[in-house]
Design an enzyme around this catalytic site. Structure first.
Site, PDB file in Angstrom:
ATOM      1  N   ARG A  92       0.951  -1.238  -0.024  1.00  0.00           N
ATOM      2  CA  ARG A  92       0.155   0.041   0.118  1.00  0.00           C
ATOM      3  C   ARG A  92       0.822   1.354   0.027  1.00  0.00           C
ATOM      4  O   ARG A  92       0.457   2.288  -0.454  1.00  0.00           O
ATOM      5  CB  ARG A  92      -1.040  -0.135   1.265  1.00  0.00           C
ATOM      6  CG  ARG A  92      -2.012  -1.414   1.390  1.00  0.00           C
ATOM      7  CD  ARG A  92      -2.807  -1.194   2.597  1.00  0.00           C
ATOM      8  NE  ARG A  92      -3.773  -2.294   2.433  1.00  0.00           N
ATOM      9  CZ  ARG A  92      -3.876  -3.394   3.218  1.00  0.00           C
ATOM     10  NH1 ARG A  92      -2.459  -3.480   3.788  1.00  0.00           N
ATOM     11  NH2 ARG A  92      -4.606  -4.260   3.065  1.00  0.00           N
ATOM     12  N   ASP A 152      -9.929  -4.750   7.967  1.00  0.00           N
ATOM     13  CA  ASP A 152      -9.002  -5.757   8.832  1.00  0.00           C
ATOM     14  C   ASP A 152      -9.541  -6.247  10.236  1.00  0.00           C
ATOM     15  O   ASP A 152      -9.537  -7.516  10.485  1.00  0.00           O
ATOM     16  CB  ASP A 152      -7.649  -4.753   8.978  1.00  0.00           C
ATOM     17  CG  ASP A 152      -7.018  -4.086   7.893  1.00  0.00           C
ATOM     18  OD1 ASP A 152      -6.216  -4.687   7.295  1.00  0.00           O
ATOM     19  OD2 ASP A 152      -7.482  -3.022   7.897  1.00  0.00           O
ATOM     20  N   ARG A 155     -11.872  -8.765   9.215  1.00  0.00           N
ATOM     21  CA  ARG A 155     -11.087 -10.197   8.912  1.00  0.00           C
ATOM     22  C   ARG A 155     -10.938 -10.860   9.871  1.00  0.00           C
ATOM     23  O   ARG A 155     -10.723 -12.141  10.105  1.00  0.00           O
ATOM     24  CB  ARG A 155     -10.065  -9.921   8.035  1.00  0.00           C
ATOM     25  CG  ARG A 155     -10.420  -9.186   6.482  1.00  0.00           C
ATOM     26  CD  ARG A 155      -9.104  -8.661   5.681  1.00  0.00           C
ATOM     27  NE  ARG A 155      -9.415  -8.410   4.456  1.00  0.00           N
ATOM     28  CZ  ARG A 155      -8.783  -7.442   3.804  1.00  0.00           C
ATOM     29  NH1 ARG A 155      -7.737  -6.620   4.353  1.00  0.00           N
ATOM     30  NH2 ARG A 155      -9.242  -7.170   2.444  1.00  0.00           N
ATOM     31  N   HIS A 179      -3.035   0.680   8.425  1.00  0.00           N
ATOM     32  CA  HIS A 179      -3.765  -0.105   7.525  1.00  0.00           C
ATOM     33  C   HIS A 179      -2.775  -0.760   6.493  1.00  0.00           C
ATOM     34  O   HIS A 179      -2.781  -0.281   5.494  1.00  0.00           O
ATOM     35  CB  HIS A 179      -4.884   0.469   6.860  1.00  0.00           C
ATOM     36  CG  HIS A 179      -5.679  -0.116   5.745  1.00  0.00           C
ATOM     37  ND1 HIS A 179      -6.255  -1.584   6.089  1.00  0.00           N
ATOM     38  CD2 HIS A 179      -5.864  -0.056   4.404  1.00  0.00           C
ATOM     39  CE1 HIS A 179      -6.587  -2.008   4.960  1.00  0.00           C
ATOM     40  NE2 HIS A 179      -6.658  -1.375   3.873  1.00  0.00           N
TER      41      HIS A 179
END
Length: 323
Positions: A92, A152, A155, A179
């Site tokens: 990212r 997240d 998850r 993140h």
């Protein structure tokens, strides 16, 4: 608390994420009006038309949009999904430079048209972009934040729910920090209902035969959460459904003035010794945006990981001339 009447949600970017978020927002009736904007006129017009054809089945919500940025005027909330696409194997943070450049030009134009809106960054790296958006917009920190680790954390909860055999709604666990690759779960605060993970595996609480959690298993779950997006991207090219749903959930917390506790990413000021960087921590989300961040107890290891995550983001910000 007061829900915004006739609320208007503007989504910037009609790619996989933006279109999925619009779809989720319509189905969940997150806003009265959903407006989708993209510089690619034929693409965004086709997405809007496809969504509009299904609005018979989505309650009172309606959808509009196109390639004219004036369509977002007066929006109560603006969600930014536009930016460079993440490729397989690309972190990212590697996308940061390109997307900061896009945001530098875009934010003043958005604020001009929606000066009273709450802004959420979904484009990655969302922590870096949340910081940049606040700088470029001049808006208060509360009104500019990233979607952070809400997905997240979902998850993580999904993995834990399968592990212990309970409904995901009864798993209370959160990912904090970046993140990205330096994120981590707050294992010290994780619960199944009101019971800690360590206590849950006792024979008088859990099904017989359930093995206690080990440090190795905690580490494996952490790595699975961190690599989840890369796995999806490798297989289908993008993550879009889950981020669309989690993004719509955050939108609802704002437009319905909920006071929901969600781990979004905002610029912190002396949060456990960390300042001037955007990281995800449990925060109260309402019509103001991030009305406050919650001081959560960390153990010594978690404090070290949090400081490392902050240092990772600060290095990126410094490299981009921010911070």
């Amino acid at each position: 608390m007061s829900e915004i009447a006739n609320s208007k949600l503007a989504i910037i970017g009609a790619g996989a994420v933006g279109s999925s978020l619009a779809y989720a927002a319509l189905i969940r009736q997150s806003a009265r009006e959903v407006v989708l904007y993209d510089i690619n006129g034929p693409k965004v017009e086709a997405e809007v038309l496809d969504l509009a054809h299904g609005t018979q089945f989505t309650g009172a919500s309606c959808v509009a949009g196109g390639s004219d940025l004036d369509a977002i005027a007066g929006a109560n909330m603006v969600v930014i999904t536009a930016g460079a696409r993440q490729h397989p194997g690309q972190s990212r943070l590697e996308m940061a430079g390109v997307n900061v450049g896009i945001l530098r030009e875009l934010m003043p134009r958005l604020v001009e048209r929606a000066p009273d809106a709450v802004y959420m960054l979904v484009t990655n790296p969302c922590d870096v972009l949340a910081y940049a958006a606040r700088e470029f917009s001049g808006l208060p920190a509360a009104r500019v934040f990233g979607s952070g680790t809400v997905l997240d954390s979902s998850r993580l909860r999904w993995m834990l729910a399968h592990r212990v055999g309970v409904a995901i709604a009864n798993v209370h666990a959160v990912i904090v920090g970046e993140h990205g690759d330096s994120e981590f779960p707050l294992w010290s605060q994780a619960r199944i209902g009101p019971i800690s993970l360590a206590e849950w595996v006792q024979d008088d609480i859990s099904p017989q035969g359930l093995e206690p959690f080990s440090e190795a298993e905690f580490d494996a779950i952490t790595e699975s959460v961190k690599s989840a997006a890369y796995t999806v991207i490798a297989g289908k090219g993008a993550t879009n459904y889950a981020i669309g749903l989690s993004g719509a959930r955050i939108v609802e917390a704002v437009l319905r003035d909920e006071g929901a506790v969600l781990p979004v990413s905002s610029v912190l000021t002396d949060y456990r010794g960390v300042s001037n960087v955007a990281l995800s921590v449990p925060s109260v989300i309402n019509a103001e945006g991030v009305s406050r961040v919650i001081e959560v107890p960390f153990n010594e290891k978690e404090q070290e990981l949090f400081e490392h995550s902050a240092a990772t983001l600060r290095t990126t910000l410094n490299g981009l001339g921010l911070g």
